[in-house]
Design an enzyme around this catalytic site. Structure first.
Site, PDB file in Angstrom:
ATOM      1  N   GLY A  87      11.277 -44.226 -42.446  1.00 25.55           N
ATOM      2  CA  GLY A  87      12.652 -44.602 -42.102  1.00 25.55           C
ATOM      3  C   GLY A  87      13.172 -44.068 -40.777  1.00 25.55           C
ATOM      4  O   GLY A  87      14.071 -44.634 -40.178  1.00 25.55           O
ATOM      5  N   GLU A  98      15.216 -36.488 -40.125  1.00 28.90           N
ATOM      6  CA  GLU A  98      15.278 -37.470 -41.210  1.00 28.90           C
ATOM      7  C   GLU A  98      16.259 -38.570 -40.843  1.00 28.90           C
ATOM      8  O   GLU A  98      17.257 -38.321 -40.160  1.00 28.90           O
ATOM      9  CB  GLU A  98      15.795 -36.782 -42.485  1.00 28.90           C
ATOM     10  CG  GLU A  98      14.729 -36.429 -43.493  1.00 28.90           C
ATOM     11  CD  GLU A  98      14.236 -37.633 -44.309  1.00 28.90           C
ATOM     12  OE1 GLU A  98      14.322 -38.781 -43.837  1.00 28.90           O
ATOM     13  OE2 GLU A  98      13.761 -37.402 -45.421  1.00 28.90           O
ATOM     14  N   ASP A  99      16.015 -39.764 -41.334  1.00 28.32           N
ATOM     15  CA  ASP A  99      16.984 -40.849 -41.179  1.00 28.32           C
ATOM     16  C   ASP A  99      18.200 -40.623 -42.073  1.00 28.32           C
ATOM     17  O   ASP A  99      19.336 -40.825 -41.666  1.00 28.32           O
ATOM     18  CB  ASP A  99      16.339 -42.215 -41.491  1.00 28.32           C
ATOM     19  CG  ASP A  99      15.474 -42.188 -42.746  1.00 28.32           C
ATOM     20  OD1 ASP A  99      15.348 -41.118 -43.371  1.00 28.32           O
ATOM     21  OD2 ASP A  99      14.920 -43.229 -43.104  1.00 28.32           O
ATOM     22  N   ASP A 129      19.692 -37.804 -48.956  1.00 26.33           N
ATOM     23  CA  ASP A 129      20.330 -38.349 -50.159  1.00 26.33           C
ATOM     24  C   ASP A 129      20.336 -37.219 -51.199  1.00 26.33           C
ATOM     25  O   ASP A 129      21.179 -36.324 -51.130  1.00 26.33           O
ATOM     26  CB  ASP A 129      19.477 -39.567 -50.547  1.00 26.33           C
ATOM     27  CG  ASP A 129      19.952 -40.336 -51.758  1.00 26.33           C
ATOM     28  OD1 ASP A 129      19.806 -39.821 -52.873  1.00 26.33           O
ATOM     29  OD2 ASP A 129      20.436 -41.465 -51.595  1.00 26.33           O
ATOM     30  N   LYS A 187      24.463 -38.186 -47.467  1.00 24.60           N
ATOM     31  CA  LYS A 187      25.296 -38.596 -48.609  1.00 24.60           C
ATOM     32  C   LYS A 187      25.660 -37.332 -49.388  1.00 24.60           C
ATOM     33  O   LYS A 187      24.932 -36.933 -50.306  1.00 24.60           O
ATOM     34  CB  LYS A 187      24.506 -39.517 -49.541  1.00 24.60           C
ATOM     35  CG  LYS A 187      24.090 -40.860 -48.954  1.00 24.60           C
ATOM     36  CD  LYS A 187      23.340 -41.676 -50.020  1.00 24.60           C
ATOM     37  CE  LYS A 187      22.737 -42.930 -49.476  1.00 24.60           C
ATOM     38  NZ  LYS A 187      21.849 -43.604 -50.467  1.00 24.60           N
ATOM     39  N   PHE A 198      23.845 -47.484 -51.284  1.00 29.74           N
ATOM     40  CA  PHE A 198      22.500 -47.758 -50.768  1.00 29.74           C
ATOM     41  C   PHE A 198      22.636 -48.542 -49.467  1.00 29.74           C
ATOM     42  O   PHE A 198      23.315 -49.569 -49.410  1.00 29.74           O
ATOM     43  CB  PHE A 198      21.678 -48.548 -51.795  1.00 29.74           C
ATOM     44  CG  PHE A 198      20.261 -48.717 -51.349  1.00 29.74           C
ATOM     45  CD1 PHE A 198      19.372 -47.653 -51.413  1.00 29.74           C
ATOM     46  CD2 PHE A 198      19.821 -49.929 -50.840  1.00 29.74           C
ATOM     47  CE1 PHE A 198      18.054 -47.789 -50.972  1.00 29.74           C
ATOM     48  CE2 PHE A 198      18.505 -50.075 -50.407  1.00 29.74           C
ATOM     49  CZ  PHE A 198      17.631 -49.002 -50.476  1.00 29.74           C
ATOM     50  N   VAL A 199      22.029 -48.032 -48.398  1.00 33.22           N
ATOM     51  CA  VAL A 199      22.153 -48.674 -47.087  1.00 33.22           C
ATOM     52  C   VAL A 199      20.769 -49.069 -46.537  1.00 33.22           C
ATOM     53  O   VAL A 199      19.758 -48.472 -46.908  1.00 33.22           O
ATOM     54  CB  VAL A 199      22.884 -47.763 -46.072  1.00 33.22           C
ATOM     55  CG1 VAL A 199      24.346 -47.594 -46.444  1.00 33.22           C
ATOM     56  CG2 VAL A 199      22.217 -46.396 -45.942  1.00 33.22           C
ATOM     57  N   ASP A 233      14.998 -49.120 -45.327  1.00 30.24           N
ATOM     58  CA  ASP A 233      14.543 -50.362 -45.963  1.00 30.24           C
ATOM     59  C   ASP A 233      14.990 -50.496 -47.404  1.00 30.24           C
ATOM     60  O   ASP A 233      15.316 -49.518 -48.072  1.00 30.24           O
ATOM     61  CB  ASP A 233      13.016 -50.424 -45.961  1.00 30.24           C
ATOM     62  CG  ASP A 233      12.400 -49.453 -46.976  1.00 30.24           C
ATOM     63  OD1 ASP A 233      12.744 -48.250 -46.936  1.00 30.24           O
ATOM     64  OD2 ASP A 233      11.613 -49.905 -47.822  1.00 30.24           O
ATOM     65  N   ARG A 250      14.216 -52.788 -42.122  1.00 26.87           N
ATOM     66  CA  ARG A 250      14.039 -51.697 -41.148  1.00 26.87           C
ATOM     67  C   ARG A 250      14.341 -52.136 -39.720  1.00 26.87           C
ATOM     68  O   ARG A 250      14.748 -51.344 -38.885  1.00 26.87           O
ATOM     69  CB  ARG A 250      12.597 -51.174 -41.187  1.00 26.87           C
ATOM     70  CG  ARG A 250      12.209 -50.499 -42.490  1.00 26.87           C
ATOM     71  CD  ARG A 250      10.913 -49.720 -42.292  1.00 26.87           C
ATOM     72  NE  ARG A 250      10.282 -49.318 -43.540  1.00 26.87           N
ATOM     73  CZ  ARG A 250      10.611 -48.243 -44.256  1.00 26.87           C
ATOM     74  NH1 ARG A 250      11.592 -47.467 -43.857  1.00 26.87           N
ATOM     75  NH2 ARG A 250       9.972 -47.949 -45.366  1.00 26.87           N
TER      76      ARG A 250
HETATM   77  P1  IMP Z   1      16.134 -37.754 -50.598  1.00 27.19           P
HETATM   78  O1  IMP Z   1      14.767 -37.157 -50.795  1.00 27.19           O
HETATM   79  O2  IMP Z   1      16.748 -38.212 -51.896  1.00 27.19           O
HETATM   80  O3  IMP Z   1      17.079 -36.905 -49.786  1.00 27.19           O
HETATM   81  O4  IMP Z   1      15.972 -39.118 -49.823  1.00 27.19           O
HETATM   82  C1  IMP Z   1      15.342 -39.153 -48.655  1.00 27.19           C
HETATM   83  C2  IMP Z   1      14.636 -40.464 -48.376  1.00 27.19           C
HETATM   84  O5  IMP Z   1      14.967 -41.509 -49.300  1.00 27.19           O
HETATM   85  C3  IMP Z   1      15.084 -40.953 -47.035  1.00 27.19           C
HETATM   86  O6  IMP Z   1      14.264 -40.462 -46.026  1.00 27.19           O
HETATM   87  C4  IMP Z   1      14.969 -42.454 -47.159  1.00 27.19           C
HETATM   88  O7  IMP Z   1      13.678 -42.844 -46.786  1.00 27.19           O
HETATM   89  C5  IMP Z   1      15.214 -42.725 -48.612  1.00 27.19           C
HETATM   90  N1  IMP Z   1      16.628 -43.128 -48.827  1.00 27.19           N
HETATM   91  C6  IMP Z   1      17.640 -42.372 -49.283  1.00 27.19           C
HETATM   92  N2  IMP Z   1      18.791 -43.059 -49.346  1.00 27.19           N
HETATM   93  C7  IMP Z   1      18.494 -44.297 -48.901  1.00 27.19           C
HETATM   94  C8  IMP Z   1      19.294 -45.493 -48.708  1.00 27.19           C
HETATM   95  O8  IMP Z   1      20.520 -45.566 -48.946  1.00 27.19           O
HETATM   96  N3  IMP Z   1      18.611 -46.561 -48.208  1.00 27.19           N
HETATM   97  C9  IMP Z   1      17.285 -46.558 -47.926  1.00 27.19           C
HETATM   98  N4  IMP Z   1      16.521 -45.469 -48.082  1.00 27.19           N
HETATM   99  C10 IMP Z   1      17.116 -44.354 -48.574  1.00 27.19           C
HETATM  100 MG    MG Z   2      13.323 -40.964 -44.470  1.00 27.73          MG
END
Ligand code: IMP
Ligand code: MG
Length: 183
Positions: A53, A107-108, A111, A139, A160-161, A167, A173
């Site tokens: 991402g 990181e993009d 979450d 978030k 969710f974005v 993606d 993407r």
């Molecule tokens: P985390 O491990 O839950 O913090 O999420 C991290 C990864 O989940 C990010 O690097 C994204 O690749 C994916 N992700 C989290 N939220 C979203 C979203 O809203 N859209 C798309 N990908 C997401």
């Molecule tokens: Mg990511």
């Protein structure tokens, strides 16, 4: 007055509405770059970018970094569809020796925080001098961990974005702007 036009895109079975413009993304990237340029000048930071991402954010961020630096990529995955699986898989590891280095983990989006929480001890075990965390999107209401995020582009609600690297099951993407899932 500027007219605000909501664009929608269909990806697989879901519709998404335009949410964050390219100009707003650029401002957020510039804000992070400026802070890093001030904080990490002369430290030869190694940017460790978390694929997939992050690819557009990393490309735009690195072009705004004005101090000598290096960049590397690692690959992990935790998302299936529109929800985190909670289980983080490392698919491509880091080849650089990071002992004593200043690391910026890029990181993009953060979450739940599970991805970074899984990566931090792996990186820390290699004894870098410091690890800074930079994310374009955060978030806060989904965040379940307690690590410090040093550079945040934008805080967003728990929607969710897609777009700008993010993606939905592989699609979206390439979109230059960020879209959010229509309820
Ligand atoms: P985390 O491990 O839950 O913090 O999420 C991290 C990864 O989940 C990010 O690097 C994204 O690749 C994916 N992700 C989290 N939220 C979203 C979203 O809203 N859209 C798309 N990908 C997401
Ligand atoms: Mg990511």
């Amino acid at each position: 007055m500027q007219e605000i036009i909501t664009k929608t895109v269909q990806l697989h079975d879901k519709k998404f509405a335009s949410h964050i413009s390219a100009a707003e993304i650029d401002n957020a990237v510039a804000k992070i770059a400026s802070a890093i340029n001030t904080d990490l000048a002369g430290k030869n930071p190694l940017f460790v970018c978390v694929l997939n991402g992050v690819f557009l954010f990393a490309a735009d961020l690195l072009r705004k970094i004005e101090t000598p630096c290096e960049v590397s990529f690692i690959k992990v995955s935790s998302y299936e569809g529109t929800a985190s699986t909670g289980e983080v898989k490392t698919q491509i590891g880091l080849k650089e020796d990071i002992k004593g280095r200043t690391i910026v983990l890029v990181e993009d989006i953060i979450d739940s925080g599970n991805t970074i929480a899984k990566l931090l001890p792996i990186l820390e075990s290699q004894e870098p001098a410091e690890i800074k965390i930079a994310t374009l999107l955060f978030k806060p209401s989904a965040f379940k961990r307690d690590f410090k995020i040093d550079y945040t582009g934008m805080e967003i609600p728990n929607d969710f974005v897609v777009g700008y690297g993010l993606d939905y099951n592989g699609l979206g993407r390439n979109l230059p702007e960020i879209y959010k899932l229509n309820e």
